[in-house]
Write an enzyme that holds these catalytic residues in place. Structure first.
Site, PDB file in Angstrom:
ATOM      1  N   ASN A  46      36.744  32.758  -3.969  1.00  0.00           N
ATOM      2  CA  ASN A  46      36.905  34.200  -4.195  1.00  0.00           C
ATOM      3  C   ASN A  46      35.893  34.659  -5.239  1.00  0.00           C
ATOM      4  O   ASN A  46      35.083  33.868  -5.727  1.00  0.00           O
ATOM      5  CB  ASN A  46      38.341  34.509  -4.616  1.00  0.00           C
ATOM      6  CG  ASN A  46      38.702  33.774  -5.888  1.00  0.00           C
ATOM      7  OD1 ASN A  46      38.131  34.008  -6.937  1.00  0.00           O
ATOM      8  ND2 ASN A  46      39.647  32.836  -5.772  1.00  0.00           N
ATOM      9  N   LYS A  49      29.079  18.299   8.677  1.00  0.00           N
ATOM     10  CA  LYS A  49      28.979  19.748   8.874  1.00  0.00           C
ATOM     11  C   LYS A  49      29.560  20.136  10.250  1.00  0.00           C
ATOM     12  O   LYS A  49      29.185  19.525  11.269  1.00  0.00           O
ATOM     13  CB  LYS A  49      27.503  20.153   8.786  1.00  0.00           C
ATOM     14  CG  LYS A  49      27.286  21.632   8.852  1.00  0.00           C
ATOM     15  CD  LYS A  49      25.808  21.970   8.719  1.00  0.00           C
ATOM     16  CE  LYS A  49      25.595  23.432   9.067  1.00  0.00           C
ATOM     17  NZ  LYS A  49      24.209  23.757   9.287  1.00  0.00           N
ATOM     18  N   PRO A 101      49.372  23.878  -4.570  1.00  0.00           N
ATOM     19  CA  PRO A 101      50.469  23.978  -5.556  1.00  0.00           C
ATOM     20  C   PRO A 101      50.287  25.238  -6.387  1.00  0.00           C
ATOM     21  O   PRO A 101      49.151  25.643  -6.658  1.00  0.00           O
ATOM     22  CB  PRO A 101      50.282  22.727  -6.421  1.00  0.00           C
ATOM     23  CG  PRO A 101      48.881  22.286  -6.203  1.00  0.00           C
ATOM     24  CD  PRO A 101      48.476  22.763  -4.834  1.00  0.00           C
ATOM     25  N   ASP A 102      51.393  25.862  -6.769  1.00  0.00           N
ATOM     26  CA  ASP A 102      51.302  27.038  -7.647  1.00  0.00           C
ATOM     27  C   ASP A 102      51.380  26.552  -9.094  1.00  0.00           C
ATOM     28  O   ASP A 102      52.450  26.167  -9.581  1.00  0.00           O
ATOM     29  CB  ASP A 102      52.418  28.041  -7.334  1.00  0.00           C
ATOM     30  CG  ASP A 102      52.170  29.374  -8.023  1.00  0.00           C
ATOM     31  OD1 ASP A 102      51.869  29.367  -9.237  1.00  0.00           O
ATOM     32  OD2 ASP A 102      52.235  30.422  -7.350  1.00  0.00           O
ATOM     33  N   LYS A 158      56.136  39.054  -9.135  1.00  0.00           N
ATOM     34  CA  LYS A 158      55.570  37.789  -9.641  1.00  0.00           C
ATOM     35  C   LYS A 158      56.203  37.410 -10.973  1.00  0.00           C
ATOM     36  O   LYS A 158      56.470  36.242 -11.233  1.00  0.00           O
ATOM     37  CB  LYS A 158      54.045  37.896  -9.779  1.00  0.00           C
ATOM     38  CG  LYS A 158      53.367  37.756  -8.425  1.00  0.00           C
ATOM     39  CD  LYS A 158      51.874  37.947  -8.446  1.00  0.00           C
ATOM     40  CE  LYS A 158      51.390  37.941  -6.988  1.00  0.00           C
ATOM     41  NZ  LYS A 158      50.047  38.477  -6.824  1.00  0.00           N
ATOM     42  N   LYS A 163      58.157  33.955 -10.469  1.00  0.00           N
ATOM     43  CA  LYS A 163      57.523  32.799 -11.106  1.00  0.00           C
ATOM     44  C   LYS A 163      58.150  32.485 -12.467  1.00  0.00           C
ATOM     45  O   LYS A 163      57.694  31.605 -13.175  1.00  0.00           O
ATOM     46  CB  LYS A 163      56.017  33.035 -11.272  1.00  0.00           C
ATOM     47  CG  LYS A 163      55.264  33.190  -9.949  1.00  0.00           C
ATOM     48  CD  LYS A 163      53.762  33.023 -10.111  1.00  0.00           C
ATOM     49  CE  LYS A 163      53.046  33.329  -8.806  1.00  0.00           C
ATOM     50  NZ  LYS A 163      51.741  32.673  -8.683  1.00  0.00           N
TER      51      LYS A 163
END
Ligand code: PMT
Length: 416
Positions: A215, A294, A310-311, A342, A346
């Site tokens: 990202n 590739k 995994p968080d 969240k 969490k």
């Protein structure tokens, strides 16, 4: 590492015989890693030439308020704001008198008036001038000001042949006075000696040897928090995905690539941490299979099967002795709702919501944050539990300014 490393110091030199000792003082400051800008008064230039200071500091010496080319580079107000400390050595009776009255008739006195930085004064003058009632009153008045300290003068033989108080302190003594200013400053901040663990940047999830999922996180937000926390005297460990930034000085940097690596690195450190701040944009998914070669573009469509990573933040918040957990929520819409979800799902203490999109949140230097918190307070008497909830908007500002405001809020909750 020296407490003076990377500190920005204005060394003001006034007109006195002791000005020659300021060159040695400058050399010592530079050796400690400080960035020093020398500012000379007009009379200082009668005693020592600016070229000496320029050679030692590798910066052009400033001496005039009305130097157009110097002002174009860094204006005097900007210079005043740049400084972490203004050190005047030698400080003459004349300059001391001007500072006492708040005069701004040359560059140095203007900087003193325009800066919030602590001021350290090393008086140097003839003993009779030092003992004069007017100087005594000025020194008395200055010594009561917040953020102002006076080092010296020493007693002894003077250049004019007199003997008494008025010699500038030796450069080594002034160096330790500078170090003490910063040590005291750090010790006064609430996060002093607190251990803060921070994640920053993106993670990279490899698809094959040449392609990956990632990202746009640049790491700027997390690195700014790490830098500001370190400056406040916290012991900072920064776990960073691949970014193009240098580690802030004094911060322990651990570099990782994937979410799993970031998870492992966090769990190596987290039991030591008082506060965990998760600014990283961790990839939620990774390819189930990493192709060894590739992938060839034979078909018109290609399906890459992904599995959840995994968080990290959730796992930290599940620990029995969890640190204070600060999460970030990057959203394109429905900011408050998603952020509050969240915070609850969490089990966080604070969630920092920010909008992301074109020129927002990711990569840019400025940001806007919206904090929501839900802290559990335990009263010692009867172990009564109370939930403290709140929110605060931090309007558009540089990520460094936001880092400082965010850490103030974090410290308030931590010590509640
Ligand atoms: O790096 P910059 O270019 O300066 O940009 C800053 C930023 C936009 C990346 C930053 O301000 C930010 O919002 N970071 C969080 C990005 C994100 O992944 O948000 P999220 O809503 O997907 O995740 C919520 C929280 O859980 C985050 O604290 C995240 O670090 C954490 N998380 C998420 C997934 C996962 N597997 N592990 C986690 O720890």
């Amino acid at each position: 590492m020296s407490v003076l490393n990377q500190k920005k110091i204005i060394l003001g030199v006034c007109g006195g015989v002791a000005a020659y000792k300021s060159a040695e003082l400058l050399r010592l400051l530079i050796k400690q890693g400080a960035q020093v800008q020398v500012v000379m008064t007009a009379s200082a230039q009668q005693f020592i030439r600016s070229i000496t200071f320029q050679a030692l500091s590798t910066k052009e010496v400033r001496s005039s308020l009305f130097d157009l080319s110097a002002e174009a580079g860094m204006g005097h107000i900007e210079l005043a704001q740049w400084a972490d400390l203004i050190l005047i050595a030698p400080a003459t009776a004349n300059t001391i008198a001007k500072i006492t009255c708040g005069m701004a008739d040359n560059l140095l006195t203007t900087l003193c008036l325009a800066s919030k930085a602590p001021l350290l004064i090393a008086p140097a003058m003839n003993q009779q001038m030092w003992l004069n009632e007017a100087t005594k009153n000025n020194i008395n008045s200055l010594s009561q000001r917040d953020g102002l300290s006076i080092c010296g003068p020493a007693i002894g033989e003077q250049a004019c042949g007199d003997n008494g108080p008025g010699r500038m302190e030796e450069p080594e003594v002034l160096l330790s006075a500078c170090q003490k200013t910063f040590t005291n400053q750090a010790e006064q901040t609430p996060l002093y000696n607190k251990r803060i663990l921070i994640t920053a940047g993106p993670t990279i999830e490899d698809i094959d040897p040449v392609r990956y999922l990632s990202n746009r996180s640049s790491g700027k937000m997390g690195y700014a928090i790490a830098q500001v926390a370190q400056k406040q005297g916290a012991k900072v460990t920064l776990i960073s995905g691949p970014v193009a930034l240098n580690a802030p000085s004094g911060v322990d940097l651990v570099t990782v690539r994937s979410a799993q690596e970031m998870h492992d690195a966090v769990f190596e450190e987290v039991t030591q941490a008082d506060i965990f701040i998760a600014t990283a944009a961790v990839a939620d998914y990774r390819p189930i299979k990493l192709a060894q070669k590739k992938i060839k573009k034979n078909a018109d469509t290609l399906i890459i099967e992904l599995q959840k990573n995994p968080d990290i933040l959730s796992d930290v918040a599940k620990l029995e002795n969890k640190p204070l957990c600060v999460g970030f929520a990057a959203e394109t819409d429905n900011l408050e709702n998603y952020a509050r979800n969240k915070l609850n799902n969490k089990n966080l203490d604070i969630i920092v919501a920010n909008k992301v999109g074109a020129d927002q949140g990711f990569e840019v230097d400025n940001n806007e944050l919206h904090l929501f918190w839900k802290a559990q307070l335990w009263h010692k008497e009867g172990h009564k539990k109370e939930i403290l909830q709140g929110q605060k908007k931090l309007p558009l500002a540089s990520k460094k300014q936001l880092a400082s405001q965010l850490l103030n809020e974090v410290a308030l909750l931590y010590f509640n």
